[in-house]
Design an enzyme around this catalytic site. Structure first.
Site, short mmCIF file in Angstrom:
data_model
loop_
_atom_site.label_atom_id
_atom_site.label_comp_id
_atom_site.label_asym_id
_atom_site.label_seq_id
_atom_site.Cartn_x
_atom_site.Cartn_y
_atom_site.Cartn_z
N ASN A 9 0.88 -1.17 0.00
CA ASN A 9 0.00 0.00 0.00
C ASN A 9 0.91 1.22 0.00
O ASN A 9 1.49 1.57 1.02
CB ASN A 9 -0.89 -0.01 1.26
CG ASN A 9 -1.71 1.25 1.40
OD1 ASN A 9 -1.86 2.02 0.46
ND2 ASN A 9 -2.25 1.47 2.60
N TRP A 10 1.05 1.81 -1.18
CA TRP A 10 1.99 2.95 -1.30
C TRP A 10 1.44 4.21 -0.64
O TRP A 10 2.19 5.16 -0.42
CB TRP A 10 2.26 3.25 -2.78
CG TRP A 10 3.04 2.20 -3.50
CD1 TRP A 10 3.51 1.00 -3.01
CD2 TRP A 10 3.47 2.24 -4.88
NE1 TRP A 10 4.18 0.31 -3.98
CE2 TRP A 10 4.18 1.04 -5.14
CE3 TRP A 10 3.31 3.16 -5.92
CZ2 TRP A 10 4.73 0.76 -6.40
CZ3 TRP A 10 3.86 2.88 -7.17
CH2 TRP A 10 4.57 1.69 -7.39
N LYS A 11 0.16 4.24 -0.35
CA LYS A 11 -0.48 5.44 0.24
C LYS A 11 -0.22 6.65 -0.67
O LYS A 11 -0.15 6.49 -1.88
CB LYS A 11 0.02 5.68 1.66
CG LYS A 11 -0.03 4.43 2.54
CD LYS A 11 0.13 4.75 3.99
CE LYS A 11 0.24 3.46 4.78
NZ LYS A 11 0.11 3.66 6.20
N HIS A 94 -9.45 1.32 4.70
CA HIS A 94 -8.20 1.54 5.42
C HIS A 94 -8.45 2.50 6.58
O HIS A 94 -9.24 3.44 6.45
CB HIS A 94 -7.13 2.10 4.47
CG HIS A 94 -5.76 2.06 5.06
ND1 HIS A 94 -5.33 3.01 5.96
CD2 HIS A 94 -4.76 1.17 4.93
CE1 HIS A 94 -4.10 2.70 6.35
NE2 HIS A 94 -3.73 1.59 5.74
N GLU A 96 -6.85 4.89 7.72
CA GLU A 96 -6.59 6.31 7.44
C GLU A 96 -7.80 6.93 6.74
O GLU A 96 -8.13 8.10 6.98
CB GLU A 96 -5.31 6.45 6.58
CG GLU A 96 -4.08 6.16 7.41
CD GLU A 96 -2.89 5.62 6.64
OE1 GLU A 96 -2.87 5.72 5.40
OE2 GLU A 96 -1.98 5.08 7.30
N GLU A 166 -5.73 -4.91 10.47
CA GLU A 166 -4.68 -3.92 10.68
C GLU A 166 -4.94 -3.16 11.98
O GLU A 166 -5.73 -2.20 11.99
CB GLU A 166 -4.66 -2.91 9.53
CG GLU A 166 -4.40 -3.53 8.18
CD GLU A 166 -3.75 -2.51 7.24
OE1 GLU A 166 -2.62 -2.76 6.84
OE2 GLU A 166 -4.35 -1.48 6.96
N GLY A 172 2.36 2.12 10.77
CA GLY A 172 3.35 3.19 10.63
C GLY A 172 4.02 3.58 11.94
O GLY A 172 4.70 4.60 12.01
N SER A 212 3.20 -2.26 10.50
CA SER A 212 4.65 -2.34 10.71
C SER A 212 5.22 -3.74 10.43
O SER A 212 6.12 -4.20 11.12
CB SER A 212 5.01 -1.87 12.12
OG SER A 212 4.63 -0.51 12.27
N GLY A 233 2.68 -1.26 4.32
CA GLY A 233 2.76 0.16 3.98
C GLY A 233 4.20 0.57 3.73
O GLY A 233 4.76 0.39 2.64
N GLY A 234 4.86 1.11 4.76
CA GLY A 234 6.21 1.66 4.63
C GLY A 234 7.19 0.75 3.91
O GLY A 234 7.95 1.19 3.03
C1 PEP Z 1 -0.86 0.14 6.05
O1 PEP Z 1 -0.95 1.35 5.93
O2 PEP Z 1 -1.72 -0.59 5.55
C2 PEP Z 1 0.27 -0.39 6.81
C3 PEP Z 1 0.23 -1.62 7.22
O3 PEP Z 1 1.32 0.49 7.04
P1 PEP Z 1 2.74 0.13 7.71
O4 PEP Z 1 3.20 -1.18 7.12
O5 PEP Z 1 3.63 1.28 7.32
O6 PEP Z 1 2.51 0.03 9.17
#
Ligand code: PEP
Length: 249
Positions: A9-11, A94, A96, A166, A172, A212, A233-234
């Site tokens: 997920n590049w956001k 998501h 966010e 999640e 994050g 994470s 994500g990251g």
């Molecule tokens: C996400 O935003 O779906 C996510 C899991 O982010 P991260 O891996 O950066 O915690």
């Protein structure tokens, strides 16, 4: 049997040129993965990246779609438009989007239905915030999220959905749910699916962990019977990091 999946997920990261460069790098280094690989990109990347990855093992996902089919909704992007880019998946719900854009159970119910009606497979995210976890309410939170937005679907349609658990406190933040915490709630979620749709649908349902997840902790998480991969994500923003998570399978 259900699929194992590693989805990025590049956001709101990477301009078009940077996104094309990352997708090109992934195309070069990901071959014969032991799981399905998906990259979730911003809308503007979808058509170019889908063309770049045509016939490749890496599939493409949007990160959102509109809750309306078409019409006077300036700035929105419909599920039909997403599908027309060549994308196959759509991340929905998501945390966010729930937190910053007011996406309610009802709005998400519409989005899921529109995604399915346009032959997109939703990656539907659920999970509790820190205060809810501390109060021991994580199970009731995920139950309400499922009941509010996806348990209205027929068994056939539900079978097309990927779930992503999640915990918001892990997204994050560098804090990851332990494999035991994640397995416990994944098993609970699968149990809810079994109660609603029966054991076969539950057995076939892919449930990803997100929060994470990285090259160091992925193997420990994915080794659990009810954790079928990750939403990343990251660590999906660098080809080598993402590949290392894929290689955890
Ligand atoms: C996400 O935003 O779906 C996510 C899991 O982010 P991260 O891996 O950066 O915690």
């Amino acid at each position: 049997m259900r699929k194992n999946i590693v989805a990025g997920n590049w956001k709101m990261n990477k301009n078009l040129q940077e996104g094309v460069a990352l997708a090109t790098e992934l195309k070069e280094i990901v071959s014969n993965p032991n799981c399905e690989v998906i990259i979730g990109t911003p809308f503007i990347h979808l058509a170019t990246v889908s063309e770049l990855l045509k016939d490749n093992v890496i599939k493409v996902s949007a990160e959102n779609c509109a809750d309306k089919a078409s019409g006077a909704y300036t700035g929105e992007v419909s599920a039909e438009m997403v599908k027309s880019t060549g994308a196959e998946y759509c991340i929905l719900g998501h945390s966010e989007r729930r937190a910053y854009y007011g996406e309610t159970y009802e709005i998400l119910k519409e989005k899921v239905q529109l995604a399915l009606a346009n032959d997109l497979k939703p990656i539907f995210c659920i999970g509790e915030v820190k205060e809810e976890r501390e109060a021991g309410k994580q199970n009731e939170v995920v139950k309400a999220q499922l009941e509010g937005s996806v348990f209205n679907l027929s068994a056939e349609d539900f079978g097309k959905i990927v779930l992503a658990y999640e915990p918001v406190w892990a997204i994050g933040t560098g804090l990851t749910a332990t494999p035991e915490q994640a397995q416990e709630i994944h098993a609970y979620i699968r149990g809810l699916v079994a109660e609603k749709y029966g054991n076969e649908v539950a057995d076939n349902c892919t449930i990803l962990y997100g929060g994470s997840c990285n090259a160091k902790n992925a193997a420990g998480l994915f080794a659990n019977p009810d954790i079928d991969g990750g939403l990343i994500g990251g660590a999906s923003l660098k080809a080598e990091d993402f590949k290392a998570i894929i290689d955890a399978f």
